[in-house]
Write a protein that holds these residues in place. Structure first.
Motif, mmCIF file in Angstrom:
data_model
loop_
_atom_site.group_PDB
_atom_site.id
_atom_site.type_symbol
_atom_site.label_atom_id
_atom_site.label_comp_id
_atom_site.label_asym_id
_atom_site.label_seq_id
_atom_site.Cartn_x
_atom_site.Cartn_y
_atom_site.Cartn_z
ATOM 1 N N HIS A 291 -0.330 3.292 4.880
ATOM 2 C CA HIS A 291 -1.570 2.683 5.343
ATOM 3 C C HIS A 291 -1.381 2.200 6.780
ATOM 4 O O HIS A 291 -0.259 2.157 7.303
ATOM 5 C CB HIS A 291 -1.957 1.511 4.444
ATOM 6 C CG HIS A 291 -2.295 1.896 3.041
ATOM 7 N ND1 HIS A 291 -3.303 2.793 2.743
ATOM 8 C CD2 HIS A 291 -1.786 1.494 1.843
ATOM 9 C CE1 HIS A 291 -3.392 2.935 1.424
ATOM 10 N NE2 HIS A 291 -2.481 2.173 0.861
ATOM 11 N N ALA A 292 -2.457 1.807 7.415
ATOM 12 C CA ALA A 292 -2.391 1.327 8.791
ATOM 13 C C ALA A 292 -1.485 0.107 8.885
ATOM 14 O O ALA A 292 -1.332 -0.661 7.925
ATOM 15 C CB ALA A 292 -3.790 0.985 9.290
ATOM 16 N N ARG A 296 -5.703 -2.770 7.319
ATOM 17 C CA ARG A 296 -7.150 -2.954 7.243
ATOM 18 C C ARG A 296 -7.941 -1.645 7.201
ATOM 19 O O ARG A 296 -9.155 -1.664 7.348
ATOM 20 C CB ARG A 296 -7.616 -3.845 8.393
ATOM 21 C CG ARG A 296 -7.233 -5.320 8.182
ATOM 22 C CD ARG A 296 -7.325 -6.137 9.463
ATOM 23 N NE ARG A 296 -7.202 -7.567 9.197
ATOM 24 C CZ ARG A 296 -6.057 -8.207 8.996
ATOM 25 N NH1 ARG A 296 -4.911 -7.536 9.012
ATOM 26 N NH2 ARG A 296 -6.044 -9.517 8.771
ATOM 27 N N ASN A 297 -7.257 -0.525 7.034
ATOM 28 C CA ASN A 297 -7.986 0.741 6.902
ATOM 29 C C ASN A 297 -8.796 0.756 5.619
ATOM 30 O O ASN A 297 -8.308 0.362 4.550
ATOM 31 C CB ASN A 297 -7.020 1.926 6.937
ATOM 32 C CG ASN A 297 -5.852 1.790 5.982
ATOM 33 O OD1 ASN A 297 -5.036 0.877 6.114
ATOM 34 N ND2 ASN A 297 -5.745 2.705 5.034
ATOM 35 N N SER A 301 -4.783 6.041 3.714
ATOM 36 C CA SER A 301 -4.275 6.914 4.773
ATOM 37 C C SER A 301 -2.879 7.421 4.426
ATOM 38 O O SER A 301 -2.087 7.737 5.307
ATOM 39 C CB SER A 301 -4.248 6.165 6.107
ATOM 40 O OG SER A 301 -3.467 4.982 6.021
#
Length: 415
Positions: A291-292, A296-297, A301
């Motif tokens: 994830h990012a 906060r994505n 991801s």
């Protein structure tokens, strides 16, 4: 060292297709005395390591980088994230859990930095996670711990000049129904060595091994976190760990963040899977990273599978799933939604393999043909840039990046 991005650090890891895991891995009363449910979970420090090499020359390079790191960890809402991870364990209730990046972050007065001395606790991931488990009446205990990295660096904390001490920790948790004995912990012979001025900074990784009995099933359970910043070191660590585990008499389970996975240039993963089956892969579990950096994505991801449950030929997977990969699992914080970690976790239920179908163990000659550096060597990382040019690689990579950034700054200053 050559310039490598996150994609370069994970070069050829293999991009796992599909986001759906297999099975539910739900918590359950112990009814089958011949199964063991295990999990691996990277808690994520919470810091963003981008743009370190854009820092100005001099001591302020380190100070600014560490100051920004502490602010990023603050924004990552450590307590809420660890509460969410405790909630995952409540839902899946594994017997044994490998935890990576259970960091301890402390601060103290400025010092010469040669010996870590800071004692004021800012974040203790291990104790916060244990408190969250206790609040849910989950009877887990820590049965093994390693602290492979412990580094103190200057920063500005809440407007004051302070030193920040970063201690990396990996853990094995056991449920109360699990009997444990014969714990072994250690650091790998292979590790990073970085030179800054006249000081050599060693950055190590470790492993924990415990002998466990779950009902009528006895297993050797190992947790590890392999190097992210150097493929050469990572391969050497994997080879060393394989050699430590392959001759164990009983069933073996290895979990952890290996920073290596199926497809492409994968010496570390190949070293391990020369002797151990990929249980999560066999079950079709999807990508686990990443994830990012700020978590906060809105959409997942995850595009690489580097968090593994690997098993010897006496075990096979009956059921496996991911946690931390569904948007509904995000936490609410200040009007935003955050993922519990930049990794997804893996939970797998294992059963004894049919001895008539168990895969044979490759011969030593076959094992030695795998690519990568043999265990027992200690590669030295030198040059002007770090392999860890990305968030999500934890305390160790943070140290590597900060020290390497300082090296870059010093050389630019000399030029």
């Amino acid at each position: 060292m050559r310039r490598v991005t996150r994609r370069g650090v994970l070069a050829g890891i293999g991009w796992a297709g599909g986001l759906a895991g297999v099975g539910s891995g739900r918590g359950r009363a112990r009814t089958d005395r011949r199964t063991v449910t295990v999990a691996t979970r990277n808690c994520y420090l919470g810091g963003d390591l981008f743009d370190l090499f854009a820092a100005a020359a001099g001591d302020e390079t380190i100070q600014s980088a560490v100051t920004d790191l502490v602010a990023a960890v603050d924004r990552s809402r450590v307590g809420r994230r660890l509460d969410a991870i405790a909630g995952e364990l409540s839902r899946t209730e594994p017997d044994l859990v490998g935890i990576q990046e259970a960091a301890l972050i402390r601060s103290g007065p400025r010092s010469d930095g040669t010996t870590p001395t800071a004692t004021d606790v800012r974040y203790d991931f291990r104790e916060r996670l244990l408190s969250a488990l206790d609040a849910r009446d989950l009877p887990y205990r820590v049965v093994a711990t390693t602290e492979p990295a412990d580094v103190q660096l200057p920063a500005t904390v809440e407007g004051e000049p302070r030193d920040v001490r970063l201690t990396d920790r990996d853990l094995i948790l056991a449920h109360e129904r699990v009997a444990t004995d014969g714990t072994t912990t250690g650091t790998f012979d292979a590790g990073l060595s970085l030179s800054v001025d006249d000081r050599t900074v060693a950055v190590d990784r470790g492993y924990e091994v415990v002998e466990a009995s779950v009902g009528d099933l006895a297993v050797t359970f190992c947790n590890t976190h392999l190097e992210s910043a150097s493929a050469e070191v990572r391969a050497a660590q994997a080879a060393e760990l394989r050699d430590r585990l392959v001759d164990r008499a009983g069933p073996v389970v290895l979990v952890g963040d290996c920073n290596s996975g199926p497809g492409g240039s994968t010496a570390a993963y190949d070293h391990l899977t020369a002797d151990f089956g990929d249980a999560a892969g066999d079950a079709g579990v999807g990508a686990t990273c990443c994830h990012a950096a700020d978590l906060r994505n809105a959409d997942p991801s995850l595009d690489a599978r580097i968090d593994h449950v690997l098993v010897g030929d006496r075990l096979r997977v009956a059921d496996a799933t991911r946690v931390g990969a569904d948007p509904t699992e995000r936490i609410a914080a200040d009007g935003e939604r955050l993922w519990p970690s930049d990794h997804a976790g893996v939970v797998a239920t294992l059963v004894p393999a049919d001895p008539t179908t168990a895969s044979p163990t490759p011969s030593p000659t076959e094992r030695e043909t795998e690519a990568g550096t043999e265990a027992g060597t200690t590669p030295t990382v030198t040059g002007t840039e770090s392999d860890a040019d990305a968030p999500g690689f934890g305390v160790v990579a943070t140290v590597v990046s900060v020290v390497a950034a300082a090296t870059v700054a010093a050389r630019r200053h000399d030029d």
